[in-house]
Structure formats: structure tokens, C-alpha cells
Design a protein around this motif. Structure first.
Motif: not given
Length: 332
Positions: A61-72, A109-111, A192-197
Motif C-alpha cells: 500500500d506504500w510502494s508499487t511492485a516497480y518501486d520494490v524492484g528498484r529498491k531490492a 522485474m521491470d524495476g 521508495r526508490r533509493p539512489e545509491p551513488p
């Protein structure tokens, strides 16, 4: 695509997931055989693994599947970069219930695929299993490119401590989401989607970093790992941290000192490293403290005073930041 995972079936799901992938030069053989083949020019492979459990590491309810993929993908690929290595490949283990709409694993998988492209890696295989709760298991691989790995154990007295990337944004976003809001959007998206350098890890190795880690459990908690491994004391300067005005506004609204998010929040996956004091650091690195001899037990202080690391412990169930079970140690 309509229907459920159960209706699509195991091999149909695998076929649909792998059809969404691309490859890189490091991949000699991708999905479709008993195992993948990934080149390792350095003759050493850096590896890290992680598991995300629905309700503990993410909420639908907080994150889309795409968000979870990006974060994972991000939190594993960041571990590779934090060793001074270049990410090359990723493997996915996925447990899903039969009644889950088939669009969810497709978007996941797209994420994962898109985050791998940011880091320069590729998904090379994995497995899917039926289960009662969604579980995402990631294994990431990397190449040192003839550098020595930058571990947590090399910091020495006289080194400076420097950071690059966001600090406290994910924790502030979590505070916003936990109160039912969706803005300020920049902080919610940071959670939802961290951006590591990613580039900063290998670059730091080239600059002569003596110790390094990504900030997953909180800056103080992760620096404590370095202090303990290196048998030193690390002192941070509060004046070195710039707190955005919107973060201050969020803190005022929820009754939290935003400095706690910066020092204890975690999950932004910034890179923090120690360097010899004579190293000329690029502008993206900000010096935030120094390494000192440990007069007693290794510890981290802020302006010379003790600061509770408050890192998340899955089995103690305590921590600051991710109320559904935020932190994780690096395994790899």
C-alpha cells in the motif's frame, strides 16, 4: 497482462519475467540454462545477498511492485559498490502466492531491470516458488577490476571521514508515509526508490579509501561497524551536515529532530568512507569527521559526545527509520 500467477504457472511466469531482460558485456550466458556464466576478468567475484519480506521490508500500500524492484536491486548493488567493485550481475529468488495478480511480478522485474541498468549490471537468472507471502531474494555480483577490496577494517587514526549521497531522506519519507501522507514527494520517493551513488564506490577505491560502507542501517550504526573492524574511534561534526528546509519542516510536523534521520535513518545507501587526510576529494564527497585512536572501546561520537547508533536489528526488533523492519547487515 491479466490473470494471476497461479493461472500463468511456474514456467509461464519464468518465461514472461526473462522476456523483459537485457544483457551486458559481462554476461557470457544469461537466463535459460542450468546456470548463468558471468565473466570475472579480475579472477575474484564480489558477492552480496539480501532478502526482502512483505510486511517487514516493504508494504504494497506504500510502494508499487516497480518501486520494490528498484529498491531490492539498489540495496544489493550498493553493497557491491561499497567494496570498491563494479556491479556486474544479479540473481533473483521470488516467492509469491498463487492469487497474486501476474502484473505484480512483471512490474517488480521491470524495476529490478531498470536499477541494474543504472548500475551497469544485468539480471542473469533466478528462481520462482509458490508461498504464502511475497519474498524477494537478491544476490548481486561484482568485479574488482584489479583493485583490492575496500573493507571496513582499514581506517586509521588521522584519516578523514567523508560521505557522498543522500542522508536522512528515506527516513523522512518513511515518517511521511507512516502518517498517511504522500508529500513532500521527493522524500517519499527517496524511501521508495533509493539512489545509491554506484560510481562513487570504485572511484573511492581509486582515490585510496582506507575503509568504506554504504549507509543502510544508519550513518552512525554503519560507521560503528567500521570503528569496530578498524579498532578506532570516529568523531563526526554536526555542523558538516546540511539539513534541507523541507526535512526540517517534516521534523517539526512529526516532532522529530531531523538530525536523528540524518545520523540514524539509513536506507539511503549513501557511500561513507575514510581517506588519508592528504587525499584531494572530488566535490561530491563531503568531509564530515575524522578517525581517532580508540582510547577504550571503538565507538562513534558526534561533536565529541556519545550518540546512540540505534541501528535496526531484525531479532531485537528495535531501530529508527523503517517501521516495518528496515535495517540489514551486509552479507557477502
Amino acid at each position: 497482462m491479466k490473470g494471476t500467477v497461479g493461472e500463468l504457472g511456474e514456467f509461464g511466469l519464468i518465461r514472461e519475467l526473462t522476456s523483459r531482460l537485457t544483457t551486458t558485456q559481462a554476461v557470457e550466458l544469461g537466463p535459460g540454462d542450468d546456470a548463468a556464466v558471468v565473466s570475472a576478468p579480475d579472477r575474484r567475484v564480489v558477492a552480496s545477498t539480501d532478502v526482502l519480506l512483505e510486511g517487514r521490508h516493504f508494504r504494497r500500500d506504500w510502494s508499487t511492485a516497480y518501486d520494490v524492484g528498484r529498491k531490492a536491486a539498489a540495496q544489493n548493488l550498493a553493497d557491491i559498490a561499497a567494496m570498491g567493485a563494479v556491479p556486474t550481475a544479479l540473481l533473483l529468488g521470488l516467492i509469491v502466492p498463487c492469487e497474486l495478480p501476474v502484473t505484480w511480478p512483471m512490474e517488480l522485474m521491470d524495476g529490478i531491470h531498470d536499477e541494474c541498468r543504472v548500475a551497469g549490471a544485468a539480471v542473469v537468472g533466478g528462481d520462482v516458488v509458490r508461498g504464502e507471502k511475497i519474498t524477494v531474494s537478491i544476490t548481486a555480483l561484482g568485479d574488482l577490476r584489479n583493485h583490492e577490496p575496500v573493507t571496513r577494517a582499514g581506517a586509521g587514526s588521522g584519516d578523514v571521514v567523508a560521505v557522498t549521497g543522500w542522508l536522512g531522506w528515506s527516513a523522512a519519507g518513511h515518517a511521511v508515509l507512516s502518517r498517511g501522507f504522500r508529500s513532500p514527494r521527493a522524500f517519499v520517493e527517496a524511501h521508495r526508490r533509493p539512489e545509491p551513488p554506484y560510481h562513487a564506490g570504485p572511484a573511492a577505491a581509486g582515490l585510496g579509501a582506507t575503509a568504506m560502507t554504504d549507509v543502510s542501517d544508519g550513518l552512525v550504526a554503519d560507521l560503528l561497524h567500521i570503528a569496530e573492524a578498524s579498532k578506532v574511534r570516529i568523531n563526526l561534526h554536526s555542523a558538516a551536515f546540511d539539513i534541507p528546509s523541507q526535512m526540517s519542516d517534516i521534523g517539526q510536523a512529526v516532532g522529530v529532530d531531523p538530525m536523528r534521520w540524518v545520523l540514524n535513518g539509513g536506507e539511503d545507501h549513501a557511500m561513507v568512507a575514510t581517506f588519508p587526510s592528504d587525499v584531494k576529494l572530488p566535490a561530491r564527497w563531503r568531509v564530515i569527521g575524522e578517525v581517532l585512536n580508540a582510547s577504550a572501546a571503538p565507538r562513534v561520537t558526534v561533536d565529541g559526545a556519545p550518540w546512540d547508533p540505534a541501528g535496526y536489528d531484525h531479532f531485537a526488533g528495535t531501530g529508527v527509520g523503517e517501521g516495518v523492519g528496515r535495517g540489514r547487515g551486509r552479507a557477502g
